[in-house]
Design a protein around this motif. Sequence first.
Motif, PDB file in Angstrom:
ATOM      1  N   ALA A  89       1.087  -1.642  -0.595  1.00 21.56           N
ATOM      2  CA  ALA A  89       0.161  -0.412  -0.296  1.00 21.56           C
ATOM      3  C   ALA A  89       0.449   1.369   0.456  1.00 21.56           C
ATOM      4  O   ALA A  89       0.895   2.137  -0.433  1.00 21.56           O
ATOM      5  N   SER A  90       1.655   1.311   0.674  1.00 19.86           N
ATOM      6  CA  SER A  90       2.957   2.687   1.016  1.00 19.86           C
ATOM      7  C   SER A  90       3.942   2.489  -0.450  1.00 19.86           C
ATOM      8  O   SER A  90       3.280   3.415  -0.541  1.00 19.86           O
ATOM      9  N   VAL A  91       4.082   1.143  -1.513  1.00 19.95           N
ATOM     10  CA  VAL A  91       4.364   1.819  -2.572  1.00 19.95           C
ATOM     11  C   VAL A  91       3.584   2.267  -3.805  1.00 19.95           C
ATOM     12  O   VAL A  91       3.794   2.706  -4.233  1.00 19.95           O
ATOM     13  N   ALA A  92       2.835   1.835  -3.709  1.00 18.97           N
ATOM     14  CA  ALA A  92       1.009   1.794  -4.437  1.00 18.97           C
ATOM     15  C   ALA A  92       0.787   2.898  -4.182  1.00 18.97           C
ATOM     16  O   ALA A  92       0.061   4.006  -4.705  1.00 18.97           O
ATOM     17  N   GLY A  93       0.878   4.156  -2.947  1.00 14.96           N
ATOM     18  CA  GLY A  93       0.312   4.826  -2.886  1.00 14.96           C
ATOM     19  C   GLY A  93      -1.670   4.770  -3.191  1.00 14.96           C
ATOM     20  O   GLY A  93      -2.389   5.826  -2.259  1.00 14.96           O
ATOM     21  N   ALA A  94      -1.629   3.401  -2.127  1.00 20.52           N
ATOM     22  CA  ALA A  94      -3.694   3.517  -2.496  1.00 20.52           C
ATOM     23  C   ALA A  94      -3.538   3.312  -1.084  1.00 20.52           C
ATOM     24  O   ALA A  94      -2.750   2.650  -0.193  1.00 20.52           O
ATOM     25  N   GLU A  95      -4.954   2.742  -0.579  1.00 13.19           N
ATOM     26  CA  GLU A  95      -5.602   1.841   0.436  1.00 13.19           C
ATOM     27  C   GLU A  95      -5.806   0.468   0.245  1.00 13.19           C
ATOM     28  O   GLU A  95      -6.850   0.248  -0.218  1.00 13.19           O
ATOM     29  N   ILE A  96      -5.102  -0.256   0.929  1.00 14.18           N
ATOM     30  CA  ILE A  96      -5.367  -1.687   0.770  1.00 14.18           C
ATOM     31  C   ILE A  96      -6.429  -2.822   2.121  1.00 14.18           C
ATOM     32  O   ILE A  96      -5.697  -2.382   3.191  1.00 14.18           O
ATOM     33  N   GLU A  97      -6.880  -3.447   1.799  1.00 15.28           N
ATOM     34  CA  GLU A  97      -8.126  -4.213   3.336  1.00 15.28           C
ATOM     35  C   GLU A  97      -8.465  -5.133   2.431  1.00 15.28           C
ATOM     36  O   GLU A  97      -8.972  -5.798   1.580  1.00 15.28           O
ATOM     37  N   LEU A  98      -8.078  -5.885   3.461  1.00 16.11           N
ATOM     38  CA  LEU A  98      -7.844  -7.580   3.382  1.00 16.11           C
ATOM     39  C   LEU A  98      -8.999  -7.876   3.931  1.00 16.11           C
ATOM     40  O   LEU A  98      -9.858  -7.723   5.638  1.00 16.11           O
ATOM     41  N   PHE A  99     -10.062  -8.511   3.711  1.00 14.36           N
ATOM     42  CA  PHE A  99     -10.547  -8.819   4.261  1.00 14.36           C
ATOM     43  C   PHE A  99     -11.372 -10.618   4.119  1.00 14.36           C
ATOM     44  O   PHE A  99     -11.308 -11.206   3.280  1.00 14.36           O
ATOM     45  N   GLU A 100     -10.621 -11.149   5.231  1.00 16.94           N
ATOM     46  CA  GLU A 100     -10.186 -12.208   5.877  1.00 16.94           C
ATOM     47  C   GLU A 100     -11.783 -13.764   5.586  1.00 16.94           C
ATOM     48  O   GLU A 100     -11.027 -14.688   5.084  1.00 16.94           O
ATOM     49  N   ARG A 101     -12.887 -13.718   5.855  1.00  9.34           N
ATOM     50  CA  ARG A 101     -13.794 -14.039   5.868  1.00  9.34           C
ATOM     51  C   ARG A 101     -14.642 -14.338   4.099  1.00  9.34           C
ATOM     52  O   ARG A 101     -14.725 -15.609   4.444  1.00  9.34           O
ATOM     53  N   ASP A 102     -14.103 -13.318   3.865  1.00  6.54           N
ATOM     54  CA  ASP A 102     -14.847 -13.274   2.151  1.00  6.54           C
ATOM     55  C   ASP A 102     -13.478 -13.056   1.087  1.00  6.54           C
ATOM     56  O   ASP A 102     -14.092 -13.331  -0.134  1.00  6.54           O
ATOM     57  N   LEU A 103     -12.486 -13.413   1.898  1.00  9.22           N
ATOM     58  CA  LEU A 103     -11.302 -13.496   1.113  1.00  9.22           C
ATOM     59  C   LEU A 103     -11.483 -12.374  -0.255  1.00  9.22           C
ATOM     60  O   LEU A 103     -10.958 -12.876  -1.406  1.00  9.22           O
ATOM     61  N   VAL A 104     -11.500 -11.346   0.130  1.00  6.27           N
ATOM     62  CA  VAL A 104     -11.598 -10.067  -0.455  1.00  6.27           C
ATOM     63  C   VAL A 104     -10.548  -8.790  -0.749  1.00  6.27           C
ATOM     64  O   VAL A 104      -9.832  -8.893   0.782  1.00  6.27           O
ATOM     65  N   LEU A 105      -9.714  -8.699  -1.477  1.00  2.03           N
ATOM     66  CA  LEU A 105      -8.310  -8.064  -1.610  1.00  2.03           C
ATOM     67  C   LEU A 105      -9.405  -6.737  -1.922  1.00  2.03           C
ATOM     68  O   LEU A 105      -9.622  -6.393  -2.893  1.00  2.03           O
ATOM     69  N   GLU A 106      -9.344  -5.979  -0.976  1.00  6.04           N
ATOM     70  CA  GLU A 106     -10.406  -4.129  -1.102  1.00  6.04           C
ATOM     71  C   GLU A 106      -8.950  -3.132  -1.737  1.00  6.04           C
ATOM     72  O   GLU A 106      -8.307  -3.099  -0.650  1.00  6.04           O
ATOM     73  N   TRP A 171      13.835   2.323   1.721  1.00 12.55           N
ATOM     74  CA  TRP A 171      13.775   3.090   0.904  1.00 12.55           C
ATOM     75  C   TRP A 171      12.312   3.253  -0.005  1.00 12.55           C
ATOM     76  O   TRP A 171      12.330   4.135  -1.772  1.00 12.55           O
ATOM     77  N   ASN A 172      11.443   2.516   0.705  1.00  8.10           N
ATOM     78  CA  ASN A 172       9.874   2.655   0.497  1.00  8.10           C
ATOM     79  C   ASN A 172      10.105   1.912  -1.195  1.00  8.10           C
ATOM     80  O   ASN A 172       9.989   1.947  -2.180  1.00  8.10           O
ATOM     81  N   THR A 173      10.329   0.542  -1.276  1.00  5.93           N
ATOM     82  CA  THR A 173      10.514   0.025  -2.164  1.00  5.93           C
ATOM     83  C   THR A 173      10.618  -1.813  -2.508  1.00  5.93           C
ATOM     84  O   THR A 173       9.724  -1.948  -1.162  1.00  5.93           O
ATOM     85  N   LEU A 174       9.610  -1.833  -3.956  1.00  5.63           N
ATOM     86  CA  LEU A 174       9.413  -3.889  -3.553  1.00  5.63           C
ATOM     87  C   LEU A 174       9.910  -4.139  -4.919  1.00  5.63           C
ATOM     88  O   LEU A 174      10.253  -3.524  -5.777  1.00  5.63           O
ATOM     89  N   MET A 175      11.226  -5.318  -4.412  1.00  8.54           N
ATOM     90  CA  MET A 175      12.003  -5.577  -5.197  1.00  8.54           C
ATOM     91  C   MET A 175      12.258  -7.306  -4.527  1.00  8.54           C
ATOM     92  O   MET A 175      11.925  -7.748  -3.956  1.00  8.54           O
ATOM     93  N   PHE A 176      12.360  -7.765  -5.879  1.00  8.41           N
ATOM     94  CA  PHE A 176      12.200  -9.234  -6.713  1.00  8.41           C
ATOM     95  C   PHE A 176      12.759  -9.766  -7.094  1.00  8.41           C
ATOM     96  O   PHE A 176      13.164  -8.793  -8.099  1.00  8.41           O
ATOM     97  N   PHE A 177      13.470 -11.108  -7.546  1.00 14.86           N
ATOM     98  CA  PHE A 177      14.538 -11.558  -8.673  1.00 14.86           C
ATOM     99  C   PHE A 177      12.959 -11.775  -9.834  1.00 14.86           C
ATOM    100  O   PHE A 177      12.389 -12.812  -9.554  1.00 14.86           O
ATOM    101  N   CYS A 178      13.566 -11.661 -10.486  1.00 17.08           N
ATOM    102  CA  CYS A 178      12.444 -11.884 -12.056  1.00 17.08           C
ATOM    103  C   CYS A 178      12.696 -12.984 -13.188  1.00 17.08           C
ATOM    104  O   CYS A 178      13.585 -12.960 -13.417  1.00 17.08           O
TER     105      CYS A 178
END
Length: 690
Positions: A89-106, A171-178
């Motif tokens: 959420a911090s890297v994208a600048g959005a608000e992300i919420e996880l509803f665990e019972r319905d398994l929905v990512l908003e 640095w507020n980034t997201l890193m992984f090998f692809c």
Amino acid sequence: FMSISRAGRTCRGHMGSPSHSCSRSPRGRPASRSPRGSPGACGKSRSRSRGAPAVKKQPHDFGVETIKITDADAAFVCGKGGRTKEKIASVAGAEIELFERDLVLEIRGSKLQRRRGKKYCQFVMQQRSGPVSVADQDDDGDLTLLRIPQRAVGFVTGKSGNFLRMIEDEWNTLMFFCDVDKTNRSKKYEKLAIWGDLRGRRGSELKALNAVETIVPGFWQEIKQEIIERDKGQGPDGTWNTDVTHFQEAELSYALGKQGNTRKKLERACGAIVQYVGHTGLFSGTEAERRRGKDYMKFLFGQLDGPVYVNNWQDRDDCVVVHVPSDCIAYITGSRRAALSSVEDKYGTLMFFMNKDGLKGPSGSNKNEELIIFGSERGRRAAELKTMHEIERKKAGMFTRDMREKTSDREGFSTDYMRIRDDEISYLIGKEGSTQAKIEKAAGSILIYVGTFACIAGDYKERKRTREYLSWLLKQLKGPVTVRDVASRDDCTEVHVPNHCKGWVMGNRGSELRRVEEVTGVFSFMALDDQGEERLLIFGKDAGSRGSNTGRLAAEKMINDTIQDKLRGRDSRARSVSAYRKRRQSSRPRSAPPRRRQDSRSRERSPPRRPRERTPPREHTPLCERTPPRDLARPRDRPPPRRDSRSPPRRATPPPRNDSRRRQTPPRRESRGRGCDMRYDSWARGNYRR
């Protein structure tokens, strides 16, 4: 920590922190649970919290998107303690919420923010099942692909990915090998994907290259030109670029500093990205930031040859000068520059004494020396006020002699001066400056006391909040405080506490409330409203969020948990204390078990003791018939007296006395005659008998 069950998933925080998980249903959010009840109400209570955070101005294309995920993907996206979700959420600048019972990512935000948030979540979920593939259409201006030699992949990744996670947090980034092919060992390079804004990507890229150059020396020379030319001309003003400088071996260690502190200090002061790859120093940023970075490096190396003087410093917009008396220079500098370095680290500035004549110390008739401070406007002002505070402690009246109370109406950054009485200044500072730091953090301003003046620096709202917090703090010395304008404030949360829970929430002398303030960075106290009803007010600039451990929302969550524990009869504090005592006892070395007391009831009773025969009374003997002293000759016909089985102590060295009375010193032996020896022996015998 995180617990997963079939019915749903819950991410619980630690020490009463806000829950890292989201609501149980995507259609509604749980209401606040701060109880409010009458004095007789014990179990039933209702919430009435005011002062909700002000609604942020939303973009014109604001919207909501949802993603249906599995239970395993939900655990991977949430991460340990909800950190992965908050990072996305911090890297994208959005608000992300996880509803665990319905398994929905908003995902909520603008169109670009939603696209990036959805993309990052999908990449994270792909890492669970296999390698991640990145296509060209995935680049929204937020991607940097870096080649990493196969030999250095493990070193850059770190144990369990710790090194990459450290760079991400910095640095507020997201890193992984692809596009990783584990079967092809002959592959020379691996691609490292770095997602984030321009500054974060460049900082993460240079940090990774610094680690690669340690394992594969000379790799930097192969890709040097590619890295320097990347992202050239971008940035807010179109002047983004990278400048390069070269160091010798001895110069590099000096520019780096102990544990990289000198490099970090220069980076914070100039605003540019300062990193060393091999023997090459790189300055990335706008034109003004790069120019400041190179100037500060020049001043730093100039101090090796002697004192440095900055010509025309009055024309620069990144420095300020404080005149320090000659007898305070050692006090301001500290042992081995420790005091000056602590101010630099705290406020992100570069500070040093300068002399125009090139000699150390004040020159000529001038009794003051100039201390120059480089950095941002807020950092420079804070370091200047801190230096004035220390000088005023050493020489009272140096600055407060001409200081007057002042309140500025400027909307931008400025400084207010508020006079404090002598008997109130220690109360506002608090133990080891705790109250001062609490007000400063809650209001978001700079609060430093110079003599009996409170210097408040910041924008208009920050200065106004600080003055109000200080006035309420002083009113608590005289009695209850009344605060009426809570509903119209954007920095306050109101929590109603039942009467029988107030002492429990406050703690011993307010210790529990102080603990909540220290953890969450807020300022709170009990205040009256217009009707004379007492309630708890939580003040702070940071409204907080569901996944954050700081802010007003986190403080309200901790207060509500404390109230619920009291209403349910659960004593979490007693349990924590007892658990601490058990851990402490278990850590102690075990001694031999005590001897068990024998139970005489299970055995036959022993026969009673025979009564002792009393000794007949001693007959009175006339004085003339008494036994002569021991030192006289004894008649041979009389039997010798019974001797004690214990060996008598030496007569020459009597045992030490255990009483506290003044010990008697033996007479001085002036001669070695027979009379002196006899007197000494008689004194020793008499002293021993006494």
